[in-house]
Design a protein around this motif. Structure first.
Motif, short mmCIF file in Angstrom:
data_model
loop_
_atom_site.label_atom_id
_atom_site.label_comp_id
_atom_site.label_asym_id
_atom_site.label_seq_id
_atom_site.Cartn_x
_atom_site.Cartn_y
_atom_site.Cartn_z
N GLY A 88 -2.38 18.24 4.99
CA GLY A 88 -3.57 18.82 5.62
C GLY A 88 -4.60 19.24 4.60
N TRP A 89 -4.15 19.84 3.51
CA TRP A 89 -5.09 20.29 2.47
C TRP A 89 -5.82 19.11 1.83
CZ3 TRP A 89 -1.89 24.50 -0.62
CH2 TRP A 89 -1.77 25.64 0.19
N MET A 90 -5.13 18.00 1.62
CA MET A 90 -5.78 16.83 1.04
C MET A 90 -6.89 16.30 1.95
SD MET A 90 -4.51 16.36 -1.97
CE MET A 90 -4.51 18.18 -1.99
N GLN A 91 -6.64 16.37 3.26
CA GLN A 91 -7.69 15.93 4.18
C GLN A 91 -8.87 16.89 4.14
OE1 GLN A 91 -7.52 12.87 6.07
NE2 GLN A 91 -9.68 13.47 5.93
N MET A 92 -8.60 18.17 3.95
CA MET A 92 -9.68 19.15 3.83
C MET A 92 -10.51 18.92 2.56
SD MET A 92 -7.82 22.68 5.04
CE MET A 92 -7.06 22.83 6.65
N VAL A 93 -9.84 18.55 1.47
CA VAL A 93 -10.56 18.22 0.24
C VAL A 93 -11.48 17.03 0.49
CG1 VAL A 93 -10.34 17.37 -2.13
CG2 VAL A 93 -8.79 19.15 -1.30
N ALA A 94 -10.98 16.05 1.26
CA ALA A 94 -11.80 14.88 1.59
C ALA A 94 -13.08 15.29 2.32
CB ALA A 94 -10.99 13.91 2.45
N ILE A 95 -12.95 16.23 3.26
CA ILE A 95 -14.11 16.70 4.01
C ILE A 95 -15.12 17.36 3.08
CG2 ILE A 95 -14.89 18.27 5.82
CD1 ILE A 95 -13.36 15.75 6.73
N ALA A 96 -14.63 18.13 2.12
CA ALA A 96 -15.54 18.79 1.16
C ALA A 96 -16.35 17.75 0.39
CB ALA A 96 -14.73 19.67 0.20
N PHE A 97 -15.71 16.66 0.00
CA PHE A 97 -16.42 15.60 -0.70
C PHE A 97 -17.51 14.98 0.18
CE2 PHE A 97 -12.99 15.38 -3.91
CZ PHE A 97 -13.75 15.20 -5.05
N ALA A 98 -17.21 14.80 1.47
CA ALA A 98 -18.19 14.23 2.39
C ALA A 98 -19.39 15.16 2.54
CB ALA A 98 -17.55 13.96 3.75
N GLN A 99 -19.13 16.45 2.62
CA GLN A 99 -20.21 17.42 2.74
C GLN A 99 -21.12 17.39 1.50
OE1 GLN A 99 -17.28 20.61 3.57
NE2 GLN A 99 -18.64 21.23 5.24
N ILE A 100 -20.49 17.39 0.33
CA ILE A 100 -21.25 17.39 -0.92
C ILE A 100 -22.04 16.09 -1.07
CG2 ILE A 100 -21.03 17.38 -3.44
CD1 ILE A 100 -18.58 19.25 -3.05
N ILE A 105 -27.55 13.64 -1.14
CA ILE A 105 -28.53 12.64 -0.74
C ILE A 105 -29.78 13.27 -0.14
CG2 ILE A 105 -28.99 10.73 0.85
CD1 ILE A 105 -26.08 9.92 0.59
N TYR A 106 -29.58 14.16 0.83
CA TYR A 106 -30.70 14.64 1.63
C TYR A 106 -31.27 15.99 1.19
CZ TYR A 106 -29.10 10.91 4.69
OH TYR A 106 -28.73 9.70 5.18
N PHE A 107 -30.46 16.79 0.53
CA PHE A 107 -30.91 18.13 0.12
C PHE A 107 -30.47 18.40 -1.32
CE2 PHE A 107 -29.50 18.07 4.58
CZ PHE A 107 -30.72 18.23 5.23
N THR A 108 -30.92 17.55 -2.23
CA THR A 108 -30.45 17.58 -3.61
C THR A 108 -30.56 18.95 -4.26
OG1 THR A 108 -31.20 15.29 -3.81
CG2 THR A 108 -30.64 16.44 -5.84
N GLU A 109 -31.64 19.65 -3.96
CA GLU A 109 -31.87 20.96 -4.59
C GLU A 109 -30.86 22.01 -4.11
OE1 GLU A 109 -33.98 20.91 -0.72
OE2 GLU A 109 -33.74 19.52 -2.41
N LYS A 110 -30.13 21.71 -3.04
CA LYS A 110 -29.16 22.67 -2.48
C LYS A 110 -27.72 22.34 -2.88
CE LYS A 110 -32.41 24.57 0.15
NZ LYS A 110 -32.91 25.94 -0.07
N ILE A 111 -27.53 21.45 -3.84
CA ILE A 111 -26.20 20.93 -4.14
C ILE A 111 -25.23 22.02 -4.61
CG2 ILE A 111 -26.77 20.29 -6.51
CD1 ILE A 111 -24.47 18.40 -4.06
N GLN A 112 -25.70 22.98 -5.42
CA GLN A 112 -24.81 24.03 -5.89
C GLN A 112 -24.37 24.94 -4.75
OE1 GLN A 112 -23.44 24.01 -8.85
NE2 GLN A 112 -24.67 22.20 -9.36
N ILE A 113 -25.31 25.24 -3.88
CA ILE A 113 -24.97 26.05 -2.71
C ILE A 113 -23.98 25.31 -1.83
CG2 ILE A 113 -25.88 27.11 -0.60
CD1 ILE A 113 -28.50 27.56 -2.07
N ALA A 114 -24.19 24.00 -1.67
CA ALA A 114 -23.30 23.18 -0.85
C ALA A 114 -21.88 23.19 -1.41
CB ALA A 114 -23.82 21.75 -0.78
N LYS A 115 -21.75 23.14 -2.73
CA LYS A 115 -20.43 23.15 -3.34
C LYS A 115 -19.72 24.47 -3.07
CE LYS A 115 -21.40 19.88 -7.10
NZ LYS A 115 -21.50 19.68 -8.57
N ILE A 116 -20.47 25.57 -3.12
CA ILE A 116 -19.89 26.89 -2.86
C ILE A 116 -19.44 26.98 -1.40
CG2 ILE A 116 -20.38 29.36 -2.70
CD1 ILE A 116 -22.30 29.00 -5.07
N ILE A 117 -20.31 26.55 -0.48
CA ILE A 117 -19.98 26.61 0.95
C ILE A 117 -18.76 25.73 1.25
CG2 ILE A 117 -20.78 25.99 3.25
CD1 ILE A 117 -23.59 26.77 2.37
N ALA A 118 -18.74 24.52 0.69
CA ALA A 118 -17.62 23.62 0.92
C ALA A 118 -16.31 24.20 0.38
CB ALA A 118 -17.89 22.26 0.27
#
Length: 223
Positions: A88-100, A105-118
């Motif tokens: 289950g955790w590995m699938q969750m890691v996969a989702i984090a990669f998809a979010q990032i 692509i679409y909100f490049t300036e928000k990438i660091q915030i996205a990594k924290i949220i993910a």
């Protein structure tokens, strides 16, 4: 915790739900193939590495599923739970990669915030899975991570900003295997709801891959 429908002995090995282990293998092979193809685009698309990570960790999760479903005769309840949690955790890691990947692509300036949220989302859902001991925690993480991506993809496609809606389509089609599992639709113990869901998810993964590949072909200027 250990649940299975059939058990057979072949070549001196006790197999539980061998057909389910096989459909896990098919999912893993398909996701790994997608990861390899997308990773080759990394020189032109920075987000390609993130999308490759999504497919790669999905493949790892499916590979662990082979042990969970096929070899539970050799694992204690405690070990089985740890392996199941890891899947289950590995699938969750996969989702984090998809979010990032999407944010890159679409909100490049928000990438660091996205990594924290993910990362925070992963930790909360991972802990929740341990607490409730249900795969529902992974489904919640999938919903939180993929539904916004689906909506964004459909929106971008409707505005003619990306050439394909297949990424969103693949995500939306994943509702079907979820319904199959929820209703426990099982034509036979040798072709149970897990088998059906695995095959459907494999097709969803391939549809998503085609969508990602097509859309990456037009976003290089944003990366």
């Amino acid at each position: 915790m250990i649940k299975y429908f059939v058990q057979v002995d072949y070549w001196g090995i006790t197999w539980r739900d061998p057909q389910t282990a096989f459909t896990n293998l098919l999912m893993a092979a398909a996701a790994l193939w997608c990861a390899t193809k997308i990773f080759r685009l990394r020189k032109n698309h920075l987000s390609a590495k993130d999308w490759a990570g999504f497919f790669l960790f999905s493949a790892i999760a499916s590979s662990i599923g082979i042990i969970v479903h096929g070899f539970s005769a050799y694992t204690s309840e405690a070990l089985h739970f740890k392996i199941w949690i890891t899947m289950g955790w590995m699938q969750m890691v996969a989702i984090a990669f998809a979010q990032i990947a999407t944010v890159r692509i679409y909100f490049t300036e928000k990438i660091q915030i996205a990594k924290i949220i993910a990362s925070v989302q992963f930790m909360l859902c991972a802990a929740f899975m341990v607490y409730i001991r249900r795969f529902a925690a992974v489904n919640i993480d999938l919903g939180l991570g993929l539904l916004p991506i689906m909506i964004l993809n459909f929106s971008q496609f409707s505005e003619k900003k990306v050439p394909s809606a297949l990424l969103g389509t693949g995500i939306s089609l994943a509702v079907i295997p979820a319904v199959v599992v929820a209703t426990k639709f099982m034509p036979s113990p040798w072709f149970n709801y897990n088998d059906i869901a695995h095959l459907l998810l494999m097709m969803c993964t391939i549809v998503m891959y085609v969508g990602v590949k097509k859309n990456l072909s037009v976003v290089s200027s944003r990366l």
